[in-house]
Design an enzyme around this catalytic site. Structure first.
Site, mmCIF file in Angstrom:
data_model
loop_
_atom_site.group_PDB
_atom_site.id
_atom_site.type_symbol
_atom_site.label_atom_id
_atom_site.label_comp_id
_atom_site.label_asym_id
_atom_site.label_seq_id
_atom_site.Cartn_x
_atom_site.Cartn_y
_atom_site.Cartn_z
ATOM 1 C CE LYS A 294 -4.323 -1.677 2.004
ATOM 2 N NZ LYS A 294 -5.245 -1.578 3.161
ATOM 3 C CE LYS B 21 -8.556 -10.506 -3.202
ATOM 4 N NZ LYS B 21 -7.952 -10.395 -1.861
ATOM 5 C CE LYS C 153 -13.310 -2.545 -1.089
ATOM 6 N NZ LYS C 153 -14.148 -3.040 0.001
#
Ligand code: TRP
Length: 330
Positions: free
Chosen positions: A111, A194, A197
């Site tokens: 991240k 994957k 969203k």
């Protein structure tokens, strides 16, 4: 008969991956455990959030929990920020977490990317807050996806360090309950990524609020291949394999059984069957979600009640921790 704790971040459109990978597996756990299901809004704040959106997403995840079959009477459903003990315990546990342990966390590295100097303390400390979530209730079982396993191991290490320091078993070591391989749902547009969203194309995912027509359309348009007959081979046929495992997960049957059933089917026939199964399972969930979301006051009331029940469990445990540490007068 242990105590279960798990959570989902309120960061936008919940999709089939969130449902099959997490929420659906929690429903059955209610039978055998005391369950606490949290909407972890403090975790969401580790990346930039628009206030109104964060609020809306918190309600959306709450509605999804209930629509999927989590019973707010039997289990505790609440949002993390309403129970101050999460932040308080996170601070205390941070005093037992060497930087060396945090530096090993692969999710932080991903991240933060190449800009570690600009990364926020909150993002770095994210796993400590997660440890606090679980330990604040002395939870024994924590259902998580494979990607959260490392964070949970850290929670166990922190609990162990705390117990050793004070020479008593204040915290039980929480057990990860890693959810099955079929729980990994991939993008409908690229079977190697994957379902997410954040992917730009909405056709890459099935959102829990999609209606029947849209679900059917997305499956019809999902990427396929031209090999005759359905076979499971994630390397060679990622899209076919993903759709087969979604079918198996939704129907609650084994992958072998699904493969046998569609061994001679053209891809388009299989998609029609999958579409029916998906609409039958997800249609009613979406409907319940939309109905719940039309009454935000009701959801807010449930969250308030849940938070009260959560506090009733957390307060004595936090008091015990503070007393052990010498910051609460005995
Ligand atoms: N980090 C988890 C995730 O992103 C969410 C989470 C926060 C959680 N606190 C937790 C999961 C405690 C289980 C237990 O998926």
């Amino acid at each position: 008969m242990g105590r279960v704790f798990s959570g989902v971040q309120p960061t936008g459109n919940l999709h089939l991956g969130n449902y099959l990978g997490a929420i659906r597996n929690w429903v059955a756990m209610q039978e055998e455990h005391d369950c606490i299901f949290c909407v972890v809004d403090l975790h969401a704040l580790t990346v930039a959030q628009e206030p109104e959106e964060l609020h809306a997403h918190t309600r959306e995840v709450t509605a999804a929990y209930i629509a999927a079959g989590i019973d707010p009477k039997r289990s505790i459903i609440f949002n993390q920020s309403q129970v101050a003990g999460h932040s308080q315990l996170a601070w205390l546990l941070g005093c037992f977490t060497p930087l060396g342990w945090l530096n090993r966390m692969t999710q932080f590295k991903e991240k933060a990317g190449g800009h570690r100097e600009n990364a926020m303390l909150g993002l770095y400390g994210y796993p400590v807050l997660m440890a606090a979530d679980v330990l604040l209730y002395k939870a024994t079982h924590v259902p998580v996806g494979e990607d959260q396993k490392q964070h949970l191991e850290l929670a166990r290490d922190i609990a162990g360090a705390f117990n050793r320091r004070y020479g008593r078993e204040v915290f039980p070591l929480p057990e990860p309950v890693i959810l099955g391989a079929t729980a990994r749902v991939m993008s409908l547009r690229d079977g190697r990524n994957k379902m997410s969203k954040t992917e730009p194309s909405d056709y890459s995912r099935i959102n829990l609020t999609d209606d029947a027509d849209l679900i059917a359309k997305k499956i019809r348009k999902a990427k396929s291949d031209s090999i005759m007959g359905m076979t499971y081979s994630p390397q060679k046929r990622p899209e076919a394999s993903n759709l087969l495992s979604i079918y198996a997960a939704l129907e609650g049957v084994s992958l072998d059984e699904v493969c046998a059933r569609f061994a001679d089917s053209p891809f388009s026939d299989f998609k029609k069957e999958l579409s029916e199964v998906a609409v039958a399972h997800l249609g009613p969930i979406g409907e319940r979600m939309r109905r719940l979301l039309s009454d935000p006051g009701y959801i807010d009331g449930l969250l308030r009640e849940g938070a009260e029940r959560a506090r009733a469990l957390a307060d004595p445990i936090l008091a015990e921790v503070e007393q052990v540490m010498g910051i609460l007068t005995p």
